[in-house]
Design an enzyme around this catalytic site. Structure first.
Site, PDB file in Angstrom:
ATOM      1  N   SER A 259      -7.602 -83.277  17.483  1.00  0.00           N
ATOM      2  CA  SER A 259      -8.422 -83.018  16.296  1.00  0.00           C
ATOM      3  C   SER A 259      -9.897 -83.222  16.589  1.00  0.00           C
ATOM      4  CB  SER A 259      -8.027 -83.954  15.149  1.00  0.00           C
ATOM      5  OG  SER A 259      -6.896 -83.510  14.482  1.00  0.00           O
TER       6      SER A 259
ATOM      7  N   HIS B 190     -10.961 -87.684   7.904  1.00  0.00           N
ATOM      8  CA  HIS B 190     -10.720 -86.822   9.063  1.00  0.00           C
ATOM      9  C   HIS B 190     -11.640 -85.605   9.058  1.00  0.00           C
ATOM     10  CE1 HIS B 190      -8.370 -83.812  11.437  1.00  0.00           C
ATOM     11  NE2 HIS B 190      -8.029 -84.863  12.165  1.00  0.00           N
TER      12      HIS B 190
ATOM     13  N   ASP C  13      -9.398 -78.708   6.406  1.00  0.00           N
ATOM     14  CA  ASP C  13      -9.072 -80.090   6.755  1.00  0.00           C
ATOM     15  C   ASP C  13      -8.875 -80.935   5.484  1.00  0.00           C
ATOM     16  OD1 ASP C  13      -9.360 -82.772   8.216  1.00  0.00           O
ATOM     17  OD2 ASP C  13      -9.752 -81.378   9.850  1.00  0.00           O
TER      18      ASP C  13
END
EC number: 3.4.21.-
Length: 412
Positions: A358, A198, A167
């Site tokens: 996600s 994120h 990620d």
């Protein structure tokens, strides 16, 4: 995408074939990186033949002047080599049209595809429990019915399992990880931090002490996306290769460590044969991989690595057990997991609420780590276990799509 930002789905089409090697082109909406390509070898090519091919390539590049049209800056040539599990061998780099034509003429080459931008996809009997959970997704995974506020789980909580988070990185010093997160490797920039947020949010759902499903899992940051949440497909594959080697005990094939490892990829881009083959190599090595389905409200068969059958592809559900309006769907989706308005960690010690597939995928990755900690067999077969445990409750899941929502088997 849960995917946070939008990845453009596209089907790669064969542009030409020269001596058996396919040169693929991306569709008109893919964000291709100029003059960057991924060259994938045929599965039967040996290490010796692969090395001979790359030696030829280096010699050929040294014997010619490769320059961009109208520019004095030479092409970089081969930049990275990949070898995953002895079945996926490839390399990537910067080449002009003439060099691509020469490469495609070699019988050992299976196909060549353009490199492109990849983005995040955000838009028991011995149970313990966590009351007043900070994120509704935890309570939903630990209960048969919606609306609860308690997460029921076994206290083993994924101990002894390692989760690789491919990620934007992880804020490994966030207090909710309690020292269980560490930095792995960086394949996108020079900042060994999560400057986007994120990856930290994803890791928190996988294994945070308050916000995670597997509260005892070890977490490893594999950074492949930058501060803007984007990176190259070739860089993502390089991160996948590194994570697979680490999960397989540092080698190239299956080891005992593989069955005690899980991976999460809350990212995606256009359909890519290279990305899918790399994901399959990881699955073949005995490693469980959860992947976000994507956030375009379309069939996930057009996104990679979500379209690879051997991974566990995850769509996003809402608090009332509906399909999130942004979530991709289709036959490649294995399960649904909470993905709308999910609260988890934010770099710097705080929290954030995000939506996307996600956010759904790390629920499945965390559940995978939790089940391995309970003694379930790891590897790609774990997705079948998760599907069997899931409850068929999703309303209007999408044409040809499962309605199964993940459940940890708590009995509650």
């Amino acid at each position: 995408m849960g995917f946070i930002t939008k990845a453009i789905p596209i089907v790669l089409a064969a542009l030409s074939t020269v001596n058996g090697a396919r040169i693929l082109e991306a569709g008109p909406h893919a964000e291709a990186i100029p003059n960057k390509y991924i060259v994938v070898m045929k599965r039967e090519v040996s290490d010796e033949a692969f090395n001979a091919h790359t030696t030829w390539l280096s010699q050929s590049l040294n014997s010619r002047i490769m320059r961009r049209a109208g520019s004095s800056k030479p092409m970089a040539g081969m930049q990275d080599k990949y070898s995953l599990g002895g079945i996926f061998r490839a390399y990537s780099g910067e080449f002009d049209d003439a060099m691509i034509k020469d490469i495609s003429s070699h019988d050992d080459v299976d196909f060549i595809e353009p490199d492109f931008v990849v983005r995040t996809t955000t838009n028991g009997t011995n149970l313990t429990h966590q009351d007043n959970v900070p994120s509704w997704g935890l309570a939903r995974v630990g209960s048969k019915k919606p609306g609860g506020t308690t997460y029921y789980y076994d206290p083993s909580a994924g101990k002894g399992v390692t989760a690789y988070i491919i990620d934007t990185g992880i804020d490994i010093d966030h207090e909710d990880f309690q020292g269980r997160a560490k930095w792995g490797e960086n394949f996108v920039d020079q900042q060994n931090t999560d400057c986007n947020g994120h990856g930290t949010h994803v890791a928190g759902t996988v294994g945070g002490t308050k916000y995670g499903l597997a509260k005892g899992v070890s977490l490893v940051a594999v950074k492949v996306l930058d501060c803007d949440g984007s990176g190259s497909n070739s860089g993502v594959i390089k991160g996948m290769e590194w994570a697979m080697r680490q999960a397989s005990g540092g080698g190239n094939g299956t080891a005992k460590a593989a069955g005690k490892s899980v991976m999460n990829m809350s990212l995606g881009g256009p359909r890519s044969e290279a990305s899918n083959q790399a994901a399959k190599a990881i699955s073949d090595a005995g490693i469980f991989m959860a992947v976000a389905a994507g956030n375009e409200n379309m069939d996930a068969q057009h996104s990679s690595p979500a379209s690879e059958p051997s991974v566990c592809t995850v769509a996003a559900s809402t608090k009332d057990d509906g399909k999130a309006d942004f979530s991709n769907y289709g036959a490649v989706v294995d399960v649904y997991a909470p993905g709308k308005d999910i609260t988890s960690l934010k770099p710097g010690g705080s929290t954030d609420t995000l939506s996307g597939t996600s956010m759904a995928s790390p629920h499945v990755c965390g559940l995978g780590a939790y089940l391995i900690g309970l003694g379930k067999q790891g590897g790609p077969g774990l997705c079948d276990t998760i599907k069997k445990m899931a409850n068929d409750v999703i309303q209007s899941p999408g044409e040809g799509t499962t309605g199964k929502l993940i459940y940890n088997g708590s009995g509650k």
